[in-house]
Design a protein around this motif. Structure first.
Motif, PDB file in Angstrom:
ATOM      1  N   ILE A 251     -10.358  25.086 -36.409  1.00 58.66           N
ATOM      2  CA  ILE A 251      -9.663  26.491 -36.613  1.00 58.66           C
ATOM      3  C   ILE A 251      -9.284  26.913 -35.054  1.00 58.66           C
ATOM      4  O   ILE A 251     -10.130  26.859 -34.212  1.00 58.66           O
ATOM      5  CB  ILE A 251     -10.493  27.723 -37.146  1.00 58.66           C
ATOM      6  N   SER A 252      -8.020  27.150 -34.774  1.00 61.43           N
ATOM      7  CA  SER A 252      -7.482  27.477 -33.474  1.00 61.43           C
ATOM      8  C   SER A 252      -6.819  28.779 -33.507  1.00 61.43           C
ATOM      9  O   SER A 252      -5.919  29.106 -33.968  1.00 61.43           O
ATOM     10  CB  SER A 252      -6.407  26.312 -33.152  1.00 61.43           C
ATOM     11  N   ALA A 253      -7.712  29.540 -32.826  1.00 59.40           N
ATOM     12  CA  ALA A 253      -7.361  31.005 -32.635  1.00 59.40           C
ATOM     13  C   ALA A 253      -6.115  31.292 -32.011  1.00 59.40           C
ATOM     14  O   ALA A 253      -5.277  32.234 -32.075  1.00 59.40           O
ATOM     15  CB  ALA A 253      -8.395  31.844 -31.998  1.00 59.40           C
ATOM     16  N   CYS A 254      -6.021  30.254 -30.947  1.00 62.19           N
ATOM     17  CA  CYS A 254      -4.690  30.549 -30.235  1.00 62.19           C
ATOM     18  C   CYS A 254      -3.389  30.316 -30.797  1.00 62.19           C
ATOM     19  O   CYS A 254      -2.408  30.541 -30.588  1.00 62.19           O
ATOM     20  CB  CYS A 254      -4.516  29.509 -28.961  1.00 62.19           C
TER      21      CYS A 254
ATOM     22  N   CYS B  11     -13.399  14.139 -29.413  1.00 59.06           N
ATOM     23  CA  CYS B  11     -12.459  15.020 -29.432  1.00 59.06           C
ATOM     24  C   CYS B  11     -11.057  14.470 -29.398  1.00 59.06           C
ATOM     25  O   CYS B  11     -10.011  15.187 -29.774  1.00 59.06           O
ATOM     26  CB  CYS B  11     -12.597  15.525 -27.853  1.00 59.06           C
ATOM     27  N   GLU B  12     -11.005  13.254 -29.081  1.00 55.86           N
ATOM     28  CA  GLU B  12      -9.492  12.594 -29.455  1.00 55.86           C
ATOM     29  C   GLU B  12      -9.171  12.710 -30.771  1.00 55.86           C
ATOM     30  O   GLU B  12      -7.973  12.397 -30.818  1.00 55.86           O
ATOM     31  CB  GLU B  12      -9.753  11.129 -28.878  1.00 55.86           C
ATOM     32  N   GLN B  13      -9.960  12.738 -32.018  1.00 53.61           N
ATOM     33  CA  GLN B  13      -9.528  12.637 -33.269  1.00 53.61           C
ATOM     34  C   GLN B  13      -9.095  14.418 -33.601  1.00 53.61           C
ATOM     35  O   GLN B  13      -8.558  14.554 -34.642  1.00 53.61           O
ATOM     36  CB  GLN B  13     -10.712  12.384 -34.114  1.00 53.61           C
ATOM     37  N   LEU B  14      -9.281  15.021 -32.476  1.00 58.65           N
ATOM     38  CA  LEU B  14      -8.920  16.528 -32.980  1.00 58.65           C
ATOM     39  C   LEU B  14      -7.453  17.037 -32.309  1.00 58.65           C
ATOM     40  O   LEU B  14      -7.155  16.538 -31.140  1.00 58.65           O
ATOM     41  CB  LEU B  14      -9.894  17.604 -32.191  1.00 58.65           C
ATOM     42  N   LEU B  15      -6.730  17.488 -32.911  1.00 56.51           N
ATOM     43  CA  LEU B  15      -5.541  17.940 -32.424  1.00 56.51           C
ATOM     44  C   LEU B  15      -5.754  19.432 -31.699  1.00 56.51           C
ATOM     45  O   LEU B  15      -5.367  20.443 -32.235  1.00 56.51           O
ATOM     46  CB  LEU B  15      -4.499  18.204 -33.564  1.00 56.51           C
ATOM     47  N   ILE B  16      -6.278  19.007 -30.407  1.00 56.55           N
ATOM     48  CA  ILE B  16      -6.578  20.159 -29.718  1.00 56.55           C
ATOM     49  C   ILE B  16      -5.341  20.777 -28.956  1.00 56.55           C
ATOM     50  O   ILE B  16      -4.552  20.157 -28.396  1.00 56.55           O
ATOM     51  CB  ILE B  16      -7.486  20.053 -28.410  1.00 56.55           C
ATOM     52  N   PRO B  17      -4.851  22.252 -29.329  1.00 60.81           N
ATOM     53  CA  PRO B  17      -3.729  22.811 -28.723  1.00 60.81           C
ATOM     54  C   PRO B  17      -3.722  22.548 -27.140  1.00 60.81           C
ATOM     55  O   PRO B  17      -4.655  22.718 -26.415  1.00 60.81           O
ATOM     56  CB  PRO B  17      -3.711  24.115 -28.723  1.00 60.81           C
ATOM     57  N   GLU B  18      -2.687  22.099 -26.329  1.00 57.48           N
ATOM     58  CA  GLU B  18      -2.479  21.914 -24.994  1.00 57.48           C
ATOM     59  C   GLU B  18      -3.150  23.166 -24.134  1.00 57.48           C
ATOM     60  O   GLU B  18      -3.622  23.032 -23.135  1.00 57.48           O
ATOM     61  CB  GLU B  18      -0.884  21.720 -24.557  1.00 57.48           C
ATOM     62  N   CYS B  19      -3.029  24.347 -24.650  1.00 55.96           N
ATOM     63  CA  CYS B  19      -3.158  25.458 -24.038  1.00 55.96           C
ATOM     64  C   CYS B  19      -4.819  25.530 -23.831  1.00 55.96           C
ATOM     65  O   CYS B  19      -5.364  26.068 -22.883  1.00 55.96           O
ATOM     66  CB  CYS B  19      -2.689  26.815 -24.437  1.00 55.96           C
ATOM     67  N   VAL B  20      -5.536  25.036 -25.046  1.00 58.36           N
ATOM     68  CA  VAL B  20      -7.058  24.928 -24.703  1.00 58.36           C
ATOM     69  C   VAL B  20      -7.429  23.983 -23.907  1.00 58.36           C
ATOM     70  O   VAL B  20      -8.521  24.191 -23.292  1.00 58.36           O
ATOM     71  CB  VAL B  20      -7.544  24.864 -26.266  1.00 58.36           C
ATOM     72  N   LYS B  21      -6.813  22.811 -23.870  1.00 65.40           N
ATOM     73  CA  LYS B  21      -7.162  21.931 -22.985  1.00 65.40           C
ATOM     74  C   LYS B  21      -6.982  22.233 -21.531  1.00 65.40           C
ATOM     75  O   LYS B  21      -7.777  21.983 -20.563  1.00 65.40           O
ATOM     76  CB  LYS B  21      -6.101  20.531 -23.114  1.00 65.40           C
ATOM     77  N   ALA B  22      -5.787  22.940 -21.248  1.00 69.67           N
ATOM     78  CA  ALA B  22      -5.821  23.429 -20.001  1.00 69.67           C
ATOM     79  C   ALA B  22      -6.581  24.453 -19.516  1.00 69.67           C
ATOM     80  O   ALA B  22      -7.169  24.665 -18.422  1.00 69.67           O
ATOM     81  CB  ALA B  22      -4.268  23.841 -19.998  1.00 69.67           C
ATOM     82  N   TYR B  23      -7.124  25.533 -20.422  1.00 69.30           N
ATOM     83  CA  TYR B  23      -8.153  26.392 -20.114  1.00 69.30           C
ATOM     84  C   TYR B  23      -9.399  25.486 -19.688  1.00 69.30           C
ATOM     85  O   TYR B  23     -10.149  25.917 -19.155  1.00 69.30           O
ATOM     86  CB  TYR B  23      -8.140  27.435 -21.295  1.00 69.30           C
ATOM     87  N   ASP B  24      -9.820  24.655 -20.530  1.00 69.22           N
ATOM     88  CA  ASP B  24     -10.920  23.867 -20.527  1.00 69.22           C
ATOM     89  C   ASP B  24     -10.981  23.229 -19.126  1.00 69.22           C
ATOM     90  O   ASP B  24     -12.115  23.478 -18.292  1.00 69.22           O
ATOM     91  CB  ASP B  24     -10.958  22.736 -21.525  1.00 69.22           C
ATOM     92  N   GLN B  25      -9.851  22.560 -18.741  1.00 68.06           N
ATOM     93  CA  GLN B  25      -9.772  22.078 -17.339  1.00 68.06           C
ATOM     94  C   GLN B  25      -9.851  22.935 -16.352  1.00 68.06           C
ATOM     95  O   GLN B  25     -10.656  22.769 -14.947  1.00 68.06           O
ATOM     96  CB  GLN B  25      -8.671  21.371 -17.282  1.00 68.06           C
TER      97      GLN B  25
END
Length: 425
Positions: A86-89, A198-212
């Protein structure tokens, strides 16, 4: 005052709770009750129509909600459990979304999996004052009855803030101790790796950027690549596995050993392939295989362990057993006329690479034996398809959109029901 109205600054630093008091909250228990046994997973609809208890008007609403990709299914975790993300973004502004319909859509999604063990990953980043539901969290928790809570084995909250931890504190009187123990905070995406890929999840790019940005601010050390053992059996192509088999058999060792044990101990076990196993034991067995150490399933005495190891092995193949090239054809399979489906499916299966064909035939024939004992194990071809369909096929990005779940399950059900015609002797 409602819990979700308490804070407006939702993007606070997830590490800014120095005392750790909120993260260590104790959850009060609710009285345990004797709940009814699991019911059977509903069959896949032959005509591709929605379940009869969902009115067409709701389906139209769900279609409008589904386009936001707020809720997705992402294969299995490391313990053989389906993963719901579930992606809040991805929540649009509150005035553009019917939150009551979103709740029904979430239930509609979970209904496909709640009879099996499953996990939920909630990506909290992106929730803000514009898209924040006012009373939705409270309503959702009350709406999700025992049916939904019983088989959820883990709720991973990624990038938690003081807001979400405060919400859980305020929910303390409503949350049982048993459910509270299933909640885990993940400050960084990398912490999920112990439990799922994690590579099996469609993680939104904004979430990846925030994590980085979080990692850069904390100056976390770079992850050291793990060396592949010469005995590695998980995550290895089928052609390579054949060379690592002492007998040069086209059937992978993990499959032959789990299938052999399940044939003896698991065919009559109710809910086989639907239950998970102890996470530490699963990890131990995978490590044994990857280090060339013999595995004796009689020593563990748990048929669900063998079933989880088999599903894990299939899911960790570099490419799915049904191959990436068949993905579009499988998703469109429901459009094939019923009288032409067996021949069409046989042609599709015969186009697979030789190793895939041989291993798929071996697996499907075994699953035919499982389905033949469905009066005892409750695993019909339809139920097996729901559990194993996404394990046999996924998109190249490794995540599965909800629109593809039913077609994949339907294709798999037809395959299981007609395997003797698809794979002639």
């Amino acid at each position: 005052m409602e819990p979700a109205d308490l804070l407006t600054d939702l993007q606070d630093d997830p590490m800014s709770d120095p005392s750790g008091a909120l993260g260590q909250l104790k959850l009060s228990p609710l009285d345990e009750k004797n709940w009814p046994e699991d019911s059977i997973v509903e069959p896949v609809q032959r005509d591709g129509a929605p379940p009869p208890d969902v009115p067409p008007s709701d389906i139209d609403t769900f279609s409008h909600i589904a386009k936001h990709q707020i809720v997705e299914v992402a294969g299995d975790d490391n313990y053989g459990r389906k993963v719901i993300i579930i992606s809040a973004c991805r929540l649009p502004p509150s005035h553009q979304l019917n939150h009551a319909a979103l709740l029904q859509y979430l239930k509609y999604t979970l209904d496909k999996y709640v009879e099996s063990d499953y996990s939920v990953v909630y990506l909290h980043y992106g929730l803000n004052s514009e898209n924040k539901p006012s009373t939705w969290l409270r309503d959702a928790y009350r709406e999700f009855d025992r049916k939904y809570k019983k088989n959820i084995k883990a709720l991973y909250i990624v990038h938690p803030t003081k807001f979400i931890k405060t919400i859980l504190v305020l929910f303390k009187p409503l949350i049982s101790m048993k459910f509270g123990q299933k909640i885990s905070y993940m400050n960084y995406l990398g912490e999920l790796q112990e439990h799922l890929k994690c590579e099996q999840l469609l993680i939104p790019e904004c979430v990846k950027a925030y994590d980085q940005s979080l990692q850069a601010a904390r100056k976390l050390p770079q992850t050291i690549p793990v060396k592949v053992s010469p005995h590695q059996l998980f995550g290895i192509p089928l052609a390579v596995l054949q060379t690592r088999n002492p007998e040069q058999s086209p059937y992978p060792l993990v499959m032959t050993e789990t299938v052999a044990y399940l044939r003896v101990r698991g065919l009559n076990k109710e809910g086989i392939f639907r239950r998970s196993a102890n996470m530490y034991v699963v990890k131990e067995v995978v490590e044994k295989y990857n280090n060339g150490i013999r595995v004796d399933y009689e020593q563990y005495g748990d048929v669900h362990l063998a079933a989880v190891i088999l599903k894990t092995f299939l899911r960790e193949l570099p490419s799915p057993l049904l191959s990436f090239k068949l993905y579009d054809s499988v998703v469109a399979f429901q459009c094939v006329k019923e009288e032409e489906q067996i021949e069409t499916q046989r042609s599709m299966i015969q186009s697979l690479p030789e190793n895939n064909y041989i291993v798929l035939q071996y697996l499907v024939r075994f699953l035919g034996e499982v389905a033949a004992q469905s009066s005892e194990n409750k695993m019909t071809a339809s139920n097996l398809a729901v559990v194993l369909g996404p394990t046999l096929l996924w998109a190249k990005d490794s995540a599965i959109s909800l629109s593809a779940i039913n077609p994949i399950n339907y294709f798999t059900q037809v395959l299981f029901e007609n395997h003797e015609q698809i794979f002639p002797e």
